[in-house]
Enzyme design. Structure first.
Site, PDB file in Angstrom:
ATOM      1  N   GLU A   1      19.454 -16.732  -6.932  1.00 60.02           N
ATOM      2  CA  GLU A   1      18.993 -15.397  -7.309  1.00 60.02           C
ATOM      3  C   GLU A   1      18.545 -15.370  -8.781  1.00 60.02           C
ATOM      4  O   GLU A   1      17.532 -14.753  -9.118  1.00 60.02           O
ATOM      5  CB  GLU A   1      20.109 -14.366  -7.039  1.00 60.02           C
ATOM      6  CG  GLU A   1      19.817 -12.942  -7.463  1.00 60.02           C
ATOM      7  CD  GLU A   1      18.584 -12.301  -6.826  1.00 60.02           C
ATOM      8  OE1 GLU A   1      18.005 -12.886  -5.896  1.00 60.02           O
ATOM      9  OE2 GLU A   1      18.190 -11.226  -7.299  1.00 60.02           O
TER      10      GLU A   1
ATOM     11  N   GLY B   1      -0.714  -0.768   6.591  1.00 57.76           N
ATOM     12  CA  GLY B   1      -0.455  -1.567   7.790  1.00 57.76           C
ATOM     13  C   GLY B   1      -1.628  -2.483   8.084  1.00 57.76           C
ATOM     14  O   GLY B   1      -2.505  -2.675   7.235  1.00 57.76           O
TER      15      GLY B   1
ATOM     16  N   HIS C   1      20.389 -35.646  -6.520  1.00 56.46           N
ATOM     17  CA  HIS C   1      19.545 -36.162  -5.438  1.00 56.46           C
ATOM     18  C   HIS C   1      18.084 -35.742  -5.591  1.00 56.46           C
ATOM     19  O   HIS C   1      17.352 -35.675  -4.611  1.00 56.46           O
ATOM     20  CB  HIS C   1      20.096 -35.686  -4.086  1.00 56.46           C
ATOM     21  CG  HIS C   1      21.493 -36.132  -3.828  1.00 56.46           C
ATOM     22  ND1 HIS C   1      21.830 -37.453  -3.633  1.00 56.46           N
ATOM     23  CD2 HIS C   1      22.659 -35.440  -3.787  1.00 56.46           C
ATOM     24  CE1 HIS C   1      23.137 -37.561  -3.456  1.00 56.46           C
ATOM     25  NE2 HIS C   1      23.665 -36.346  -3.550  1.00 56.46           N
TER      26      HIS C   1
ATOM     27  N   CYS D   1       0.820  -1.213   0.000  1.00 61.73           N
ATOM     28  CA  CYS D   1       0.000   0.000   0.000  1.00 61.73           C
ATOM     29  C   CYS D   1       0.851   1.259   0.000  1.00 61.73           C
ATOM     30  O   CYS D   1       1.952   1.287   0.526  1.00 61.73           O
ATOM     31  CB  CYS D   1      -0.867   0.012   1.251  1.00 61.73           C
ATOM     32  SG  CYS D   1      -1.854  -1.470   1.425  1.00 61.73           S
TER      33      CYS D   1
ATOM     34  N   TRP E   1      -2.843  -2.831  -1.520  1.00 61.11           N
ATOM     35  CA  TRP E   1      -2.376  -4.187  -1.798  1.00 61.11           C
ATOM     36  C   TRP E   1      -3.108  -5.055  -0.787  1.00 61.11           C
ATOM     37  O   TRP E   1      -2.860  -4.970   0.414  1.00 61.11           O
ATOM     38  CB  TRP E   1      -0.861  -4.249  -1.592  1.00 61.11           C
ATOM     39  CG  TRP E   1      -0.185  -5.488  -2.047  1.00 61.11           C
ATOM     40  CD1 TRP E   1       0.271  -5.768  -3.302  1.00 61.11           C
ATOM     41  CD2 TRP E   1       0.192  -6.625  -1.237  1.00 61.11           C
ATOM     42  NE1 TRP E   1       0.892  -6.996  -3.325  1.00 61.11           N
ATOM     43  CE2 TRP E   1       0.857  -7.547  -2.089  1.00 61.11           C
ATOM     44  CE3 TRP E   1       0.034  -6.960   0.114  1.00 61.11           C
ATOM     45  CZ2 TRP E   1       1.363  -8.760  -1.634  1.00 61.11           C
ATOM     46  CZ3 TRP E   1       0.527  -8.179   0.560  1.00 61.11           C
ATOM     47  CH2 TRP E   1       1.181  -9.060  -0.309  1.00 61.11           C
TER      48      TRP E   1
ATOM     49  N   GLU F   1      10.010 -14.533 -10.637  1.00 63.30           N
ATOM     50  CA  GLU F   1       9.318 -13.301 -10.228  1.00 63.30           C
ATOM     51  C   GLU F   1       8.677 -12.583 -11.408  1.00 63.30           C
ATOM     52  O   GLU F   1       7.560 -12.101 -11.308  1.00 63.30           O
ATOM     53  CB  GLU F   1      10.319 -12.318  -9.594  1.00 63.30           C
ATOM     54  CG  GLU F   1      10.601 -12.536  -8.138  1.00 63.30           C
ATOM     55  CD  GLU F   1      11.600 -11.513  -7.584  1.00 63.30           C
ATOM     56  OE1 GLU F   1      11.383 -11.047  -6.469  1.00 63.30           O
ATOM     57  OE2 GLU F   1      12.588 -11.188  -8.267  1.00 63.30           O
TER      58      GLU F   1
END
Ligand code: G6P
Length: 612
Positions: free
Chosen positions: A485, A103, A508, A2, A76, A492
């Site tokens: 990364e 918040g 593995h 937000c 958000w 993303e």
């Protein structure tokens, strides 16, 4: 996450608020709205789901939206779907008081029930709406917005950055913070409220960063800073050192691309003034510890989230290798809820680009509560983490707007490398190593540029993998976190599922996934474990996997096992990550762009996650 913008002055607030919201788009949001007090002293609220441009298009005529006081918000979703009724600003039932809130109000259910029993009707599913009703409730008796806000916030548990207006006092905004950043911008006979300086720096660079537990009452021509308990606070005005160009895309299509291409400069800025050539070591003024104190450190804990966590993992390799100090890297979100052991002589570092990530901040506080000294590594001057840590270092990467972090990562790694050398030089590292390191580090910006100049080739490789549904990233040693990364960047922004693995660990599990459709992006640089990673790649090759390698310039042999090779210049082992990550960022960017996606604002993600 937000965002908040507010304006009070003699200009029309609406275009200023809309412009401010656009500057906050990068933080991630799903709906937006503004509230203004118009010429007839009447509160008007306009909201829309989706992009700011939709909100802008939905606004009625300029005459109807003209007002000199207003607040705005990008939401958000946390409590309640991203729909119109849940979008901010929220108002009281009579539509006189409007509130925007960042918040989470943790006890909102209890407060809502209480208000409902008093006859209040709610029109959204949000936690934030309780604030509008509570403030209205207290304002009935107080007849003073500041006091009403104070009384309301006394009942609230959780975190907030809020801005409130009341049509009965059209020349005033009241704003308050606890746990969510808020800034007062001071212009020429006008004031701004913002959750992020990016929203207002085209208007003013003079700001006051509100501290937790502080509030400000802004009238047309003056402001008053107090605590939430109404104690006067002396204002400390700061000057934002960003240029407006830092928040413009310039000639680039996306901020992410611009920021990738800024890395020769941003990396240099991270080490500028921090090399001590005379003593063949480095310096980090913000560490504020004597050599004696630093030599006593037995353990380092590094706590972070997301990309910053990957930088921390590289820090672990560097510090253990160069300084022989044991390092533990922790996810902030886990650290805060377990029972971490912090032995004596442990130094705790928190890494956060934004300096506002809620989990990292909570971990910092937890470590401090246990008596540890906590240093912050952040990019954002005046951020909560920068302020609350016991010392710290700025990475000086400049504004990073693209949600997928790029230049902040290389700047974080640069600073961690400096730290490792400082600690190492106090112990076993020779002056010859120190001098060689400094010489190599100074060449890194130009070597990054060399990789950037290869953009066209990397774009062609992106074309060959853009339709994949999965990708595997492999690396070993210090390049293993770089593989993590690289995989994170791809998932993303391109939404291709990608995983990073230590190359030898592949057998593995992930090896079961290898077939002729699976791109395997491997960092195989000429170092002590080069032969080992080649063996791992042969295992991929034997199963018809498609191998794209990041290799050292001049390594012709690697072509035999690779479908494509991206060469990077040679450097010393400790500096590999600063080069090897660059082509991975570029690859992710091009794949996402070729898939037609919004690279700067990937779905569901937020630039700075200020909630748990
Ligand atoms: C969000 C961002 C990531 C970032 C992470 C940590 O998830 O989308 O890019 O790495 O937060 O952010 P910080 O500001 O603490 O480094």
């Amino acid at each position: 996450m937000c965002g908040i913008v507010g304006y009070i002055g003699s200009r029309n607030a609406t275009p200023i608020l809309i412009e401010g919201l656009k500057r906050l788009e990068y933080r991630g949001y799903d709906s937006a709205g503004i509230a203004i007090i118009n010429k007839k002293k009447s509160l008007k609220i306009f909201k829309e789901v989706g992009k700011i441009i939709e909100l802008e298009r939905s606004l009625p005529t300029p005459a109807e939206t003209f007002g000199k006081t207003g607040i705005a918000h990008t939401r958000w979703a946390t409590h309640g779907e991203p729909n119109l009724k849940n979008a901010h600003p929220h108002a009281d039932e009579n539509k006189k008081i409007a509130v925007v809130h960042n918040g989470i109000i943790e006890n909102y259910k209890k407060l809502r029930k209480k208000l409902e029993t008093k006859g209040y009707n709610f029109s959204s599913d949000t936690d934030s709406e309780v604030l509008a009703h509570l403030i209205e409730y207290f304002n009935r008796t107080e007849k003073n917005l500041t006091l009403a806000v104070q009384k309301a916030l006394k009942l609230v548990e959780g975190t907030f950055g809020i801005a409130v207006i009341n049509e009965e006092n059209p020349n005033q905004i009241v704003a308050a913070r606890k746990g969510s950043p808020l800034i007062l911008g001071i212009g020429n006979n006008e004031f701004f409220i913002a959750s992020d300086v990016a929203a207002i720096i085209i208007h003013t660079k003079k700001v006051i960063y509100l501290q937790d537990g502080e509030m400000v009452t802004v009238d047309k021509d003056k402001f008053e800073l107090t605590t939430l308990e109404n104690q006067a606070v002396k204002a400390k005005i700061s000057e934002v050192d960003w240029q407006v160009s830092a928040i413009e895309k310039g000639n680039y299509d996306y901020f992410m691309l611009k920021e990738i291409f800024e890395q020769p400069i941003s990396v240099e800025n991270a080490f500028r003034g921090r090399l001590n050539e005379k003593l063949s070591t480095c310096r980090l003024g913000g560490l504020s510890m004597s050599g004696e104190e630093l030599r006593k450190i037995k353990k380092i804990q590094i706590i972070a989230c997301g990309t910053s966590w990957h930088a921390a993992l590289i820090g672990e390799y560097l510090i253990e290798n160069l300084a022989r100090v044991s390092v533990e890297v922790e996810y902030a979100s886990e650290y805060r809820y377990r029972n971490p052991i912090i032995p004596a002589d442990t130094l705790v570092f928190v890494i956060s680009q934004s300096g506002e990530t809620a989990d990292t901040l909570a971990a910092l506080r937890e470590a401090q509560a246990r008596g540890a000294k906590v240093f912050g590594l952040t990019n954002t001057i005046g951020s909560t983490i920068a302020r609350e840590s016991d010392g710290g270092v700025y990475i000086h990467a400049g504004a990073e707007i693209g949600v997928a972090s790029t230049k902040a990562f290389t700047s974080q790694v640069t600073v961690l490398t400096l730290l490792a050398v400082i600690l190492g030089r106090m112990k076993d590292l020779s002056p010859t190593f120190g001098a060689g390191f400094i010489k190599e580090l100074k060449q890194i910006p130009q070597k990054i540029q060399q990789i950037l100049d290869n953009d066209e080739k990397i774009k062609q490789i992106a074309e060959t993998i853009k339709d994949s549904t999965n990708a595997l990233y492999l690396g070993r040693g210090i390049n293993y976190p770089v593989a993590l990364e690289g995989a994170l960047k791809l998932k993303e922004i391109s939404y291709i599922h990608a995983e990073g693995y230590p190359a030898a660990e592949m057998k593995h599990g992930p090896i079961a996934l290898i077939d002729e459709n699976m791109p395997v992006i491997a960092i195989a640089l000429k170092d002590a474990i080069y032969d080992k990673i080649i063996s791992n790649l042969n295992e991929v090759k034997a199963r018809n996997g498609r191998i794209i390698t990041i290799a050292t310039e001049g390594d012709e042999k690697i072509k035999e096992i690779s479908e494509s090779v991206i060469y990077i210049p040679e450097t010393i082992h400790s500096l590999h990550p600063l080069l090897s990550v660059i082509p991975l960022q570029m690859l992710a960017y091009h794949v996402a762009n070729l898939r037609g996606l919004d690279v700067d604002q990937p779905r569901n993600l937020a630039k700075s996650v200020t909630v748990e």
